[in-house]
Design an enzyme around this catalytic site. Structure first.
Site, PDB file in Angstrom:
ATOM      1  N   HIS A  69       9.630  -0.225  -6.317  1.00  0.00           N
ATOM      2  CA  HIS A  69       9.126   1.128  -6.573  1.00  0.00           C
ATOM      3  C   HIS A  69       9.573   2.038  -5.437  1.00  0.00           C
ATOM      4  CE1 HIS A  69       5.800  -0.829  -9.157  1.00  0.00           C
ATOM      5  NE2 HIS A  69       6.732  -0.332  -9.941  1.00  0.00           N
ATOM      6  N   GLU A  72       7.463   3.437  -2.308  1.00  0.00           N
ATOM      7  CA  GLU A  72       6.683   2.556  -1.435  1.00  0.00           C
ATOM      8  C   GLU A  72       7.510   2.203  -0.207  1.00  0.00           C
ATOM      9  OE1 GLU A  72       5.170  -0.504  -4.079  1.00  0.00           O
ATOM     10  OE2 GLU A  72       4.471   1.013  -5.496  1.00  0.00           O
ATOM     11  N   ARG A 129       8.845   6.986  -8.416  1.00  0.00           N
ATOM     12  CA  ARG A 129       8.496   5.566  -8.475  1.00  0.00           C
ATOM     13  C   ARG A 129       9.572   4.720  -9.173  1.00  0.00           C
ATOM     14  NH1 ARG A 129       3.913   1.939  -9.497  1.00  0.00           N
ATOM     15  NH2 ARG A 129       4.062   0.939 -11.507  1.00  0.00           N
ATOM     16  N   HIS A 200       5.022  -4.694  -2.354  1.00  0.00           N
ATOM     17  CA  HIS A 200       4.662  -3.345  -2.792  1.00  0.00           C
ATOM     18  C   HIS A 200       3.749  -2.700  -1.767  1.00  0.00           C
ATOM     19  CE1 HIS A 200       5.898  -3.690  -7.153  1.00  0.00           C
ATOM     20  NE2 HIS A 200       6.065  -4.930  -6.714  1.00  0.00           N
ATOM     21  N   GLU A 249       0.800  -6.556  -1.513  1.00  0.00           N
ATOM     22  CA  GLU A 249       0.615  -5.110  -1.445  1.00  0.00           C
ATOM     23  C   GLU A 249       0.203  -4.745  -0.036  1.00  0.00           C
ATOM     24  OE1 GLU A 249       0.079  -3.678  -5.928  1.00  0.00           O
ATOM     25  OE2 GLU A 249      -0.345  -2.494  -4.161  1.00  0.00           O
TER      26      GLU A 249
END
Lengths: 328, 277
Positions: A69, A72, A129, A200, A249
């Site tokens: 993405h 990020e 994104r 992420h 994440e």
């Protein structure tokens, strides 16, 4: 490479140059491969970290990708940090050196190169994104959510079929060159692949794929779904048989979100590095030493400085899950 | 991102606190819906079909968890985030902002067909003083044809222990006495950076956005403010301070970003100790 600032965000041309520098400076450890091309025909490049296996054993594979993405930014920063840590410590860390003789760690700092470059063009594009593909010639909207394009229950849950939406899953599973590149490359070595890590940001949790028991990770923010997240790389990896498949994440929980200040890069990366290395160590022990899970984990963890108590809690929670489920 | 235009009115009144007095919101409607609305840049929300502006997550769960909830899973987390927005609207200021630290426990039950009620024990983090405290809260999500705001009740231990009056008064004076009207963009910027003297404006944006995030939240959303795209002070003839504010909101669930335009009145901090009704 010595002057490279790992606590700043870098544009793509600097990341390409950094990859060349890392490879050139560490030829016995690092080699690069271009394994695909983006929609806009840019190289999708990975760095393979590994050493020659003197015993002649087949090497196993760890996969790590960042930047699926575009917005990020902390994720590509982490992949670069990870490589830097390995390069800087493997000569003085016996355990790590041993692992690198048994494992090849494939690191892709930026998968969605087109999207990443787009987020650098100006302020209003910073929060893009998706990729930058255009499905129809006169379509006004660009891009596919690459993490909805993989062949894993594609097009079912948590997606949009509207090409203008942020979770647009594409025309078909694997329609996007970036996703297809990963599936082709990893698919060709699936039998050797122990672990698939995809990085992420802006959630601060570890997501497990379907089929795993529920787990409470300490800096949990939101578990999107315990069902297959349709079309995600993580679930694709699990479906093709890679046993350990995680989405990492990184920071933060919402105060800064994707716009994480550069002064938090170090903390975010240190946290995640310990977590990633713990998982890699675990899968290595499982595959090569076949020792009792809890003992070997405790032993190997001592070799790495635990930068944060949070990472330790993540580690011990994961261990509790594996012990409880008697994982293969 | 949801763009949000905010007009901030900061004025004196009896309670004399630097807090939002009232909020008016204009939201730009996507082109395909403009036939329902006028073609001016600003619209009153009530005139336009709200449920079409926001992207609904496809395949949203039909069966929601009932009874005791896993505090780390999304049903409890989303409800707890609503409490965060509520606390920010009630008690927030440029010097008092809340983050959701942790959910300790949660419980959910249907209330007939009218909606769903969540009871939560949470830990809330006051960001500026870096203090944490426990709150008990109840969140009711109405289930109707149209999106309705959740209703929140919350009680926290010592939410207002640290007084922010002096700082708020100083900020008011600073903005009031300025020769030039203050303006800032991209808070934070692409690299996550915020100039120190624009931080109070970022905080004001968070407070104002919280009104919208509270209003628009439901069981399938998890809102955070991503960025203050633009905040500009406007001239006033009275004691009020007035700001136009354009913010971006991010919904974690749908990954949709929306622009919002907000008008926020805030009051000057004053000498009376009682801040809240």
């Amino acid at each position: 490479m010595e002057n490279y600032n790992y606590t700043k965000y870098h544009p793509m041309d600097e990341i390409y140059r950094w990859m060349e520098d890392v490879e050139r400076a560490n030829p016995e450890l690092v080699s690069s491969t271009i394994y695909g091309y983006t929609y806009e025909r840019r190289n999708i490049t990975l760095l393979k970290l590994g050493q020659n296996n003197t015993a002649g054993r087949e090497k196993k594979v760890i996969w790590m990708d960042c930047g699926i993405h575009a917005r990020e930014w902390i994720a590509p920063a982490f992949c670069q940090w990870f490589v830097k840590e390995i390069v800087n410590s493997y000569k003085t860390n016996e355990k790590l050196e041993q692992m690198l003789q048994n494992l090849d760690i494939y690191v892709t700092p930026v998968i969605n190169v087109d999207g990443y470059i787009f987020t650098w063009t100006n302020n209003s594009n910073r929060l893009w994104r998706k990729s930058r593909s255009q499905s129809l010639p006169n379509s006004t909207c660009y891009g596919v959510d690459l993490n909805r394009n993989f062949k894993a229950n594609w097009g079912t849950i948590g997606v949009s079929f509207d090409s203008c939406e942020n979770t647009y899953c594409g025309e078909s599973a694997g329609s996007e060159p970036e996703a297809q590149a990963v599936m082709d490359f990893v698919g060709a070595m699936v039998n050797q692949t122990l672990c698939f890590l995809t990085i992420h940001s802006a959630g601060q949790l570890i997501l497990l794929p379907y089929g795993h028991p529920e787990i409470s990770a300490p800096n949990y923010n939101e578990l999107v779904s315990v069902d297959p997240n349709s079309g995600s790389s993580r679930d694709w990896a699990r479906l093709i048989g890679i046993p350990f498949s995680y989405t990492f994440e990184l920071r933060d929980k919402g105060k800064f979100g994707h716009l994480l200040p550069e002064n938090q890069i170090q903390l975010a990366c240190e946290e995640a590095y310990v977590g990633a290395l713990s998982i890699i160590t675990y899968v290595h022990e499982k595959a090569f030493n076949n020792s009792i899970v809890s003992n070997s984990a405790a032993t190997t963890v001592k070799h790495f400085t635990l930068a944060s108590g949070i990472a330790m809690m993540i580690w011990s929670t994961i261990m509790a899950v594996f012990v409880a489920t008697g994982f293969i | 991102m949801f763009p949000l235009w905010l007009r901030l009115y900061l004025s004196r009144d009896k309670s004399r606190t630097l807090r939002p007095k009232s909020l008016r919101v204009w939201k730009p409607i996507p082109a395909q819906h403009r036939s329902f609305c006028s073609h001016f840049l600003h619209y009153f929300l009530s005139h336009c079909p709200q449920n079409e502006v926001f992207s609904e997550e496809e395949g949203a769960e039909d069966v929601m968890a009932t009874g005791e909830l896993n505090p780390n899973h999304y049903p409890a987390q989303r409800a707890a985030k609503v409490v965060q927005h509520y606390l920010t609207t009630r008690y927030g200021s440029p010097y008092r902002l809340f983050g959701l630290q942790r959910v300790h426990s949660g419980n959910a039950e249907d209330v007939g067909d009218s909606g769903r009620k969540y009871q939560l024990e949470i830990a809330v983090h006051e960001i500026i003083s870096n203090t944490t405290q426990k709150c008990s809260a109840e969140v009711f999500f109405p289930h109707g044809q149209k999106q309705e705001s959740p209703q929140v009740q919350a009680s926290c231990e010592e939410l207002l222990n640290i007084s922010t009056k002096a700082q708020e008064e100083a900020l008011y004076q600073q903005y009031k006495m300025n020769q030039t009207l203050i303006s800032a963009q991209n808070l934070p910027d692409s690299h996550g950076h915020i100039e120190p003297d624009t931080k109070p404006l970022w905080h004001l944006g968070i407070v104002a956005s919280s009104f919208i995030m509270l209003k628009e939240s439901n069981e399938n959303t998890l809102y955070n403010m991503a960025q203050v795209a633009n905040i500009t002070q406007l001239a006033t003839e009275n004691d009020q301070l007035k700001f136009d504010c354009h913010t971006l909101l991010h919904d974690m669930v749908s990954q949709v970003n929306t622009h919002n335009y907000e008008l926020l009145d805030a009051l000057e901090n004053g000498r009376k100790s009682k801040l809240f009704p």
